[in-house]
Design an enzyme around this catalytic site. Structure first.
Site, PDB file in Angstrom:
ATOM      1  N   GLY A 176       0.820  -1.200   0.000  1.00 33.23           N
ATOM      2  CA  GLY A 176       0.000   0.000   0.000  1.00 33.23           C
ATOM      3  C   GLY A 176       0.858   1.257   0.000  1.00 33.23           C
ATOM      4  N   SER A 177       0.375   2.286   0.668  1.00 35.93           N
ATOM      5  CA  SER A 177       0.978   3.614   0.553  1.00 35.93           C
ATOM      6  C   SER A 177       2.311   3.778   1.265  1.00 35.93           C
ATOM      7  CB  SER A 177      -0.005   4.676   1.055  1.00 35.93           C
ATOM      8  OG  SER A 177      -1.125   4.752   0.196  1.00 35.93           O
ATOM      9  N   ILE A 178       2.776   2.798   2.055  1.00 35.82           N
ATOM     10  CA  ILE A 178       4.117   2.944   2.611  1.00 35.82           C
ATOM     11  C   ILE A 178       5.183   2.751   1.523  1.00 35.82           C
ATOM     12  CG2 ILE A 178       3.419   2.318   4.948  1.00 35.82           C
ATOM     13  CD1 ILE A 178       4.766  -0.402   4.542  1.00 35.82           C
ATOM     14  N   PHE A 179       4.737   2.388   0.321  1.00 33.47           N
ATOM     15  CA  PHE A 179       5.620   2.315  -0.843  1.00 33.47           C
ATOM     16  C   PHE A 179       5.851   3.695  -1.458  1.00 33.47           C
ATOM     17  CE2 PHE A 179       6.156   1.190  -5.488  1.00 33.47           C
ATOM     18  CZ  PHE A 179       7.344   0.486  -5.369  1.00 33.47           C
TER      19      PHE A 179
END
Length: 415
Positions: A115-118
């Site tokens: 998800g958005s921790i990428f």
């Protein structure tokens, strides 16, 4: 006859980097997060759905050495079951058949969409590749619409989680705008005219591999998962379909075919904090033998390219995410100490009747902000990054700071 004699020598003591007190605090916080995260699971949908098998993982690493200070995977099990000293029988059988897979350490033996921790990695790549500057503004009205490249009458909608309005890069990281990162990844065109050129899937894959994804980290444990870094060639061979623009958009927000483990994300987190060194994580600190201590040396698996200035930009974005009142990562910030943070919420599983999905909850962060010491990553099988994973990270970081001494003067993020 006796050919020779080799006298026995005393064995050494293996010294672990794990802190039992931090380990206990991590386990307690993680269990609360797992319980809270089940709120995303819906019942009475009229569907035949498997019962949720809740679980989660959390890891804390030293950003300069790669030492693992805490690593917890839940649910757990009693290792005495395998020695004959435990209850045995049905209890052992239940460990093997438990759908929550207690024998699997979710920190390094499984990989899921991050998800958005990428997004911090996508931001760094876009800065280095000249796709974006800190002053690049993109407007999010809550969705990005794209016409089918083969049938212009078909329009696809890629939604943001909120209509954020006008954003620069720092605010895009702080607010975790999907539209902003759709465009960083795949660009944007209207009426056949390219208005913004994105990274594209091949460059994203190159940067993901440079960050250590798609291969084991080299952790000193067995059974490590590699995860998957997709690209158009892989999709054609593995799926039998071409790569579409929509695949690139979802790639840019850490979804689609991309999968990573919590330990891989922790090493990216550490690299952002230390300025680019991809460290090899290790549980063993060293060996004591014959009155001497031999430490495990720090190993650098590789270097994530990037200028000091661009690393600072990404760190400031994560600082804003954790420090701004409306930053999505503020729920993970320990009281009185500034950190860098990022949340992630990744869809998975069977769709509900309205097209929505259950979600994994993620959080990654480093602390303290100005002089990072540790990186923390939290993964929840079910949950939302901001709502459920963030508070777990906060508890863990507060326990670490209490055990190791919080900075005398709380850090403040430079805007």
């Amino acid at each position: 006859r006796e050919a020779g004699v080799q006298p026995a020598t005393p064995g050494g003591n293996v010294v672990l980097a794990l802190d039992a007190r931090l380990q206990r605090a991590t386990a307690e916080a993680l269990q609360r997060g797992i319980d809270a995260g089940l709120s995303v699971v819906r019942t009475n949908t009229g569907q035949a759905r498997p019962a949720p098998a809740p679980g989660g993982a959390a890891v804390v690493v030293d950003v300069h050495t790669g030492e693992i200070l805490s690593m917890v995977s839940l649910p757990t099990y009693d290792p005495n079951l395998f020695t004959g000293a435990g209850p045995g029988g049905d209890a052992l059988s239940r460990v093997f058949t438990d759908p929550a897979r207690p024998l699997v350490d979710r920190n390094y033996m499984e990989a899921h969409p991050p998800g958005s921790i990428f997004k911090p990695l996508v931001a760094l790549a876009a800065l280095e590749e000249g796709v974006v500057t800190p002053n690049t503004h993109i407007f999010s009205n809550g969705a990005l619409t794209v016409r089918d490249e083969y049938n212009p009458n078909v329009v696809y909608t890629f939604r943001d989680w909120y209509p954020h309005g006008d954003l620069d890069l720092n605010r895009a990281i702080a607010r975790s705008s999907d539209v902003y990162f759709y465009e960083l990844a795949g660009g944007y065109s209207e009426n056949g005219k390219e208005l913004f050129k994105g990274l594209g899937p091949d460059r994203i894959a190159t940067w993901a591999r440079a960050a250590g994804f798609g291969r084991p980290t080299g952790i000193d444990m067995t059974g490590e998962a590699s995860g998957l870094v997709p690209d158009p060639k892989w999709k054609q061979q593995a799926v039998g379909d071409p790569w579409y623009l929509g695949d690139t958009y979802t790639y840019g927000i850490g979804q689609g075919y991309l999968t990573t483990s919590p330990i891989q994300m922790a090493m990216l987190d550490a690299a952002i904090a230390n300025g680019g060194d991809i460290l090899v994580p290790h549980v063993v600190r060293g060996v004591e033998a014959n009155g001497a201590f031999t430490p495990v040396p720090t190993h650098v698996a590789g270097r994530l390219p990037g200028s000091a200035a661009n690393y600072a930009i990404v760190r400031r974005g994560m600082g804003s995410a954790a420090g701004d009142a409306d930053g999505t990562a503020a729920t993970g910030a320990p009281t009185g100490v500034a950190i860098g943070g990022k949340t992630g919420t990744a869809e998975f599983g069977q769709a509900y009747p309205d097209g929505q999905f259950d979600t994994h909850g993620w959080y990654m962060g480093f602390a303290p902000f100005d002089h990072p010491q540790v990186a923390v990553v939290v993964y929840l099988e079910y949950g939302v990054g901001q709502t459920n994973a963030g508070p777990v990270a906060k508890e863990i970081l507060e326990a670490y700071l209490k055990l190791n001494g919080a900075p005398a003067n709380p850090n403040r993020v430079s805007r």
